[in-house]
Design a protein around this motif. Structure first.
Motif, PDB file in Angstrom:
ATOM      1  N   TYR A 191       0.893  -1.091   0.154  1.00  0.00           N
ATOM      2  CA  TYR A 191      -0.055   0.311   0.027  1.00  0.00           C
ATOM      3  C   TYR A 191       1.106   1.218  -0.625  1.00  0.00           C
ATOM      4  O   TYR A 191       0.704   2.407  -0.499  1.00  0.00           O
ATOM      5  CB  TYR A 191      -0.363   0.149   0.989  1.00  0.00           C
ATOM      6  CG  TYR A 191      -1.512   1.125   1.457  1.00  0.00           C
ATOM      7  CD1 TYR A 191      -3.133   2.017   0.656  1.00  0.00           C
ATOM      8  CD2 TYR A 191      -1.581   2.470   2.414  1.00  0.00           C
ATOM      9  CE1 TYR A 191      -3.995   2.309   1.133  1.00  0.00           C
ATOM     10  CE2 TYR A 191      -2.474   3.574   2.243  1.00  0.00           C
ATOM     11  CZ  TYR A 191      -3.291   3.288   1.794  1.00  0.00           C
ATOM     12  OH  TYR A 191      -4.811   4.572   1.593  1.00  0.00           O
ATOM     13  N   TYR A 192       1.365   1.460   0.406  1.00  0.00           N
ATOM     14  CA  TYR A 192       2.715   2.422   0.696  1.00  0.00           C
ATOM     15  C   TYR A 192       3.711   2.290   0.144  1.00  0.00           C
ATOM     16  O   TYR A 192       5.100   3.165  -0.237  1.00  0.00           O
ATOM     17  CB  TYR A 192       3.749   2.722   2.376  1.00  0.00           C
ATOM     18  CG  TYR A 192       2.075   2.479   3.672  1.00  0.00           C
ATOM     19  CD1 TYR A 192       1.949   3.893   3.449  1.00  0.00           C
ATOM     20  CD2 TYR A 192       1.639   1.783   4.518  1.00  0.00           C
ATOM     21  CE1 TYR A 192       0.944   4.023   4.197  1.00  0.00           C
ATOM     22  CE2 TYR A 192       1.027   2.112   4.716  1.00  0.00           C
ATOM     23  CZ  TYR A 192      -0.018   3.862   5.290  1.00  0.00           C
ATOM     24  OH  TYR A 192      -0.661   3.891   5.952  1.00  0.00           O
ATOM     25  N   ASN A 193       3.542   1.524  -0.933  1.00  0.00           N
ATOM     26  CA  ASN A 193       4.213   0.867  -2.014  1.00  0.00           C
ATOM     27  C   ASN A 193       6.256   1.007  -1.357  1.00  0.00           C
ATOM     28  O   ASN A 193       7.361   2.236  -2.406  1.00  0.00           O
ATOM     29  CB  ASN A 193       4.700   2.506  -3.049  1.00  0.00           C
ATOM     30  CG  ASN A 193       5.312   2.028  -4.232  1.00  0.00           C
ATOM     31  OD1 ASN A 193       5.718   0.902  -4.959  1.00  0.00           O
ATOM     32  ND2 ASN A 193       5.702   3.098  -5.335  1.00  0.00           N
ATOM     33  N   GLU A 194       6.504   0.683  -0.867  1.00  0.00           N
ATOM     34  CA  GLU A 194       7.992   0.165  -0.497  1.00  0.00           C
ATOM     35  C   GLU A 194       8.241  -1.299  -0.148  1.00  0.00           C
ATOM     36  O   GLU A 194       9.001  -1.678   1.204  1.00  0.00           O
ATOM     37  CB  GLU A 194       7.451   1.025   1.703  1.00  0.00           C
ATOM     38  CG  GLU A 194       7.582   2.049   1.924  1.00  0.00           C
ATOM     39  CD  GLU A 194       8.780   2.817   2.037  1.00  0.00           C
ATOM     40  OE1 GLU A 194       8.917   2.378   1.221  1.00  0.00           O
ATOM     41  OE2 GLU A 194       8.181   4.031   2.422  1.00  0.00           O
ATOM     42  N   ASP A 195       8.215  -1.766  -1.107  1.00  0.00           N
ATOM     43  CA  ASP A 195       8.887  -2.907  -1.433  1.00  0.00           C
ATOM     44  C   ASP A 195      10.218  -2.962  -1.190  1.00  0.00           C
ATOM     45  O   ASP A 195      10.773  -4.233  -0.888  1.00  0.00           O
ATOM     46  CB  ASP A 195       8.311  -3.157  -2.675  1.00  0.00           C
ATOM     47  CG  ASP A 195       6.529  -3.545  -2.935  1.00  0.00           C
ATOM     48  OD1 ASP A 195       6.296  -4.276  -1.482  1.00  0.00           O
ATOM     49  OD2 ASP A 195       5.844  -3.916  -4.056  1.00  0.00           O
ATOM     50  N   LYS A 196      10.663  -1.970  -2.120  1.00  0.00           N
ATOM     51  CA  LYS A 196      12.060  -2.234  -1.684  1.00  0.00           C
ATOM     52  C   LYS A 196      12.721  -2.327  -0.572  1.00  0.00           C
ATOM     53  O   LYS A 196      13.954  -2.291  -0.222  1.00  0.00           O
ATOM     54  CB  LYS A 196      12.540  -1.533  -2.475  1.00  0.00           C
ATOM     55  CG  LYS A 196      12.254   0.724  -2.482  1.00  0.00           C
ATOM     56  CD  LYS A 196      13.069   1.275  -3.286  1.00  0.00           C
ATOM     57  CE  LYS A 196      12.393   2.538  -2.785  1.00  0.00           C
ATOM     58  NZ  LYS A 196      13.140   3.830  -4.076  1.00  0.00           N
ATOM     59  N   ASN A 197      12.127  -1.748   0.184  1.00  0.00           N
ATOM     60  CA  ASN A 197      12.357  -1.488   1.991  1.00  0.00           C
ATOM     61  C   ASN A 197      12.019  -1.940   2.461  1.00  0.00           C
ATOM     62  O   ASN A 197      12.270  -2.125   4.409  1.00  0.00           O
ATOM     63  CB  ASN A 197      11.935   0.723   2.602  1.00  0.00           C
ATOM     64  CG  ASN A 197      12.720   1.529   1.435  1.00  0.00           C
ATOM     65  OD1 ASN A 197      13.986   1.160   1.155  1.00  0.00           O
ATOM     66  ND2 ASN A 197      11.772   1.911   1.170  1.00  0.00           N
ATOM     67  N   LYS A 198      11.517  -2.949   2.332  1.00  0.00           N
ATOM     68  CA  LYS A 198      10.557  -4.121   3.490  1.00  0.00           C
ATOM     69  C   LYS A 198      10.968  -4.502   4.752  1.00  0.00           C
ATOM     70  O   LYS A 198      11.138  -4.121   5.851  1.00  0.00           O
ATOM     71  CB  LYS A 198       9.877  -4.983   2.213  1.00  0.00           C
ATOM     72  CG  LYS A 198       9.412  -6.224   3.067  1.00  0.00           C
ATOM     73  CD  LYS A 198       8.927  -8.017   2.300  1.00  0.00           C
ATOM     74  CE  LYS A 198       8.488  -8.622   3.414  1.00  0.00           C
ATOM     75  NZ  LYS A 198       8.174  -9.733   2.230  1.00  0.00           N
ATOM     76  N   GLN A 199      12.511  -4.806   4.006  1.00  0.00           N
ATOM     77  CA  GLN A 199      13.736  -5.781   4.974  1.00  0.00           C
ATOM     78  C   GLN A 199      13.973  -4.781   6.000  1.00  0.00           C
ATOM     79  O   GLN A 199      13.809  -5.061   7.389  1.00  0.00           O
ATOM     80  CB  GLN A 199      14.785  -6.400   4.324  1.00  0.00           C
ATOM     81  CG  GLN A 199      15.086  -7.233   5.308  1.00  0.00           C
ATOM     82  CD  GLN A 199      16.395  -7.847   4.547  1.00  0.00           C
ATOM     83  OE1 GLN A 199      17.038  -7.835   2.958  1.00  0.00           O
ATOM     84  NE2 GLN A 199      16.713  -9.229   4.940  1.00  0.00           N
TER      85      GLN A 199
END
Length: 285
Positions: A191-199
């Protein structure tokens, strides 16, 4: 903490009431307490149609049934009395507990069948909300002392007091204290478009919760503790924890089942009261 002088038992004289009585007298012996058994003859709108003789008959039947149930319980060396009156069960139980300055209320749950959880009616929730007195909800046969207890915490002073109360009541030096936190969900990440910062986000949450729990442990000098991460929400996570660990008593600190200021004080307490198969100790300061 007040002395352990009086226990009040709210009894519905169902076929499972013996469990409640056994637990009450077991704890009474352990703490040198008096037991007061309270049974309410429902004071609903049609009770006005009952004659005095009819009420006396209902009261006599209730007393006889309770005496029969007590015959299956070891009551030796425990002072007890039976109070049967007309009225709301929750109001009578709460009034008796407050009049006697009781330190504990014990009630039971109604079983559906062998494979389903015991269910609670509105009486249990009203007692928890209005009694402002610690309460044990008995859902299982009494087989001596509890052997596998867990105290869930939200890192508040009230949850620590619930642990202290349980240790003194049950004469247990160590009860596991467990803190469960929820990890950010995949849906929220997307939702927050934070896939690259997930970890990085998930690791940050883990480190923060570890630090908070560490501060709580240090503050109260706790020895037997566990930090648990849940990806499915607190309610489901705590349910799964109890089922996996086969806990026979769950200890919760609560300001009331409708209080929403903290997850363990509000809807989660109500949810666990309703859905856990284990017995519960709800500590209300």
């Amino acid at each position: 903490m007040k002395g352990f002088k009086n226990i009040v038992v709210g009894l519905d004289i169902s076929k499972h009431s013996t469990y409640v009585l056994q637990k009450a007298f077991t704890l009474a012996k352990k703490n040198n307490s008096k037991v007061t058994i309270v049974h309410a003859i429902d004071n609903n709108w049609f009770s006005e149609l009952f004659s005095t003789s009819n009420f006396d008959e209902l009261k006599s039947h209730a007393m006889t049934t309770i005496d029969t149930q007590l015959s299956h319980v070891d009551t030796k060396e425990v002072e007890y009395e039976i109070l049967v009156d007309k009225g709301s069960a929750s109001e009578l139980v709460v009034k008796a507990a407050k009049d006697l300055d009781a330190y504990l209320i014990i009630i039971g749950a109604n079983e559906k069948d062998q494979d389903e959880i015991a269910i609670l009616g509105s009486t249990a929730h009203k007692i928890a909300q209005n009694g402002r007195i610690p309460m044990i909800i008995v859902k299982n046969p009494c087989e001596g002392d509890y052997k596998n207890m867990v105290a869930f915490t939200d890192l508040s002073e009230t949850s620590y007091k619930s642990l202290t109360f349980a240790k003194k009541l049950l004469n247990q030096e160590r009860i596991k204290t467990t803190y469960m936190y929820t990890q950010i969900s995949e849906i929220a990440i997307k939702y927050y478009n934070e896939d690259k910062n997930k970890q990085k986000i998930q690791q940050g949450i883990k480190e923060k919760e570890n630090a908070r729990f560490g501060d709580f442990i240090d503050k109260y000098d706790l020895k037997d503790t566990e930090l648990v991460e849940s990806n499915i929400g607190v309610n489901s996570g705590l349910m799964n924890y109890v089922e996996k660990n086969k806990n026979d008593l769950v200890i919760l600190g609560s300001r009331g089942v409708n209080n929403s200021n903290s997850f363990i004080f509000g809807s989660t307490t109500s949810f666990l009261m309703e859905n856990l198969k284990s017995d519960l100790l709800i500590y209300v300061p």
